[in-house]
Design a protein around this motif. Structure first.
Motif, PDB file in Angstrom:
ATOM      1  N   ASN A  44       0.807  -1.227   0.000  1.00 31.60           N
ATOM      2  CA  ASN A  44       0.000   0.000   0.000  1.00 31.60           C
ATOM      3  C   ASN A  44       0.835   1.268   0.000  1.00 31.60           C
ATOM      4  O   ASN A  44       0.307   2.351   0.238  1.00 31.60           O
ATOM      5  CB  ASN A  44      -0.923   0.010   1.227  1.00 31.60           C
ATOM      6  CG  ASN A  44      -1.802  -1.204   1.266  1.00 31.60           C
ATOM      7  OD1 ASN A  44      -2.325  -1.622   0.243  1.00 31.60           O
ATOM      8  ND2 ASN A  44      -1.941  -1.803   2.436  1.00 31.60           N
ATOM      9  N   CYS A  45       2.122   1.127  -0.245  1.00 30.93           N
ATOM     10  CA  CYS A  45       3.001   2.296  -0.131  1.00 30.93           C
ATOM     11  C   CYS A  45       4.157   2.156  -1.125  1.00 30.93           C
ATOM     12  O   CYS A  45       5.273   1.810  -0.748  1.00 30.93           O
ATOM     13  CB  CYS A  45       3.533   2.394   1.296  1.00 30.93           C
ATOM     14  SG  CYS A  45       4.529   3.860   1.600  1.00 30.93           S
ATOM     15  N   TYR A  69       7.041  -2.200  -4.758  1.00 29.45           N
ATOM     16  CA  TYR A  69       6.068  -2.535  -3.717  1.00 29.45           C
ATOM     17  C   TYR A  69       6.622  -3.548  -2.716  1.00 29.45           C
ATOM     18  O   TYR A  69       5.910  -4.018  -1.845  1.00 29.45           O
ATOM     19  CB  TYR A  69       4.787  -3.110  -4.335  1.00 29.45           C
ATOM     20  CG  TYR A  69       3.956  -2.063  -5.045  1.00 29.45           C
ATOM     21  CD1 TYR A  69       3.164  -1.171  -4.313  1.00 29.45           C
ATOM     22  CD2 TYR A  69       3.964  -1.956  -6.423  1.00 29.45           C
ATOM     23  CE1 TYR A  69       2.396  -0.207  -4.954  1.00 29.45           C
ATOM     24  CE2 TYR A  69       3.201  -0.997  -7.074  1.00 29.45           C
ATOM     25  CZ  TYR A  69       2.420  -0.120  -6.325  1.00 29.45           C
ATOM     26  OH  TYR A  69       1.665   0.834  -6.957  1.00 29.45           O
ATOM     27  N   TYR A  89       7.036   3.322   5.068  1.00 26.11           N
ATOM     28  CA  TYR A  89       5.811   3.964   5.552  1.00 26.11           C
ATOM     29  C   TYR A  89       6.101   5.278   6.284  1.00 26.11           C
ATOM     30  O   TYR A  89       5.234   6.135   6.384  1.00 26.11           O
ATOM     31  CB  TYR A  89       5.025   3.017   6.462  1.00 26.11           C
ATOM     32  CG  TYR A  89       4.379   1.886   5.695  1.00 26.11           C
ATOM     33  CD1 TYR A  89       3.230   2.108   4.933  1.00 26.11           C
ATOM     34  CD2 TYR A  89       4.912   0.604   5.725  1.00 26.11           C
ATOM     35  CE1 TYR A  89       2.637   1.076   4.217  1.00 26.11           C
ATOM     36  CE2 TYR A  89       4.320  -0.422   5.019  1.00 26.11           C
ATOM     37  CZ  TYR A  89       3.194  -0.184   4.262  1.00 26.11           C
ATOM     38  OH  TYR A  89       2.608  -1.199   3.553  1.00 26.11           O
TER      39      TYR A  89
END
Length: 195
Positions: A85-86, A92, A175
């Protein structure tokens, strides 16, 4: 290696990579023609252009039977960091892996105490564990130490992200970083490949 820019050849970087893995998967030649693969704790050292990996196991069992017939093994160390997700630098996930081929010697502490002790003491490397010093035990544990000797030319390593210094080896916490969609600059790696 298809993605040569991901190859890691510097023994110092490989040494740092080996510090972050939690176990080693050891491929042994099986009787049925298929590899027999087992995960084991390990310790290691690099010296004289060789990687020495130390493991331990019980004094009986299928693994031991196979190793006595054929001591050639293949080692696989790896760690994977997923961040679906980041996206960071158009990636990824990130990984580190080391593959090595070598010969395993089986060491009995009653026959070669010095090598057994060295291997036993190096087992703390895996997972930063604390082990009870051998000198504090009432007897040598009923186990063997396996010593796998691998010439560095039989050791290959890869990383998804480019590694140039030991500071690059630990995984990034993507993150907590600012968004960055620019790909990694690998111009220096490409230039070195041309030489």
């Amino acid at each position: 290696m298809i993605h040569f820019e991901r190859e890691v050849t510097d023994p110092q970087l490989i040494n740092e990579m080996l510090k972050i893995f939690h176990h080693v998967n050891i491929g042994i030649n099986g009787e049925d023609g298929f590899p027999y693969v087992v995960p084991l704790n390990y310790g290691y050292e690099i010296k004289d252009n060789k990687l020495f990996v130390y493991t331990h196991f019980m004094k009986r069992g299928y693994k031991l039977d196979l190793l006595r017939k054929d001591p050639r093994v293949c080692l696989e160390f790896s760690a994977f960091h997923d961040f679906p997700n980041c996206q960071y630098k158009r990636h990824y996930h990130d990984y580190r892996s080391v593959i090595a081929k070598g010969i395993m010697k089986i060491i009995d502490g009653n026959e070669d105490y010095e090598t057994f002790l060295k291997g036993y003491n190096l087992l703390y490397t895996c997972n930063n564990r604390t082990i009870k010093p051998l000198e504090e035990r009432q007897s040598i544990p009923p186990m063997y130490i396996g010593v796998i000797e691998c010439h560095m030319h039989d050791v290959t390593a890869k990383s998804e992200f480019p590694l140039r210094t030991v500071e690059d080896v630990p995984f990034l916490d993507v993150y907590s970083m600012e968004k960055d969609d620019e790909p990694f600059d690998i111009s220096d790696i490409l230039e070195n490949k041309k030489k």
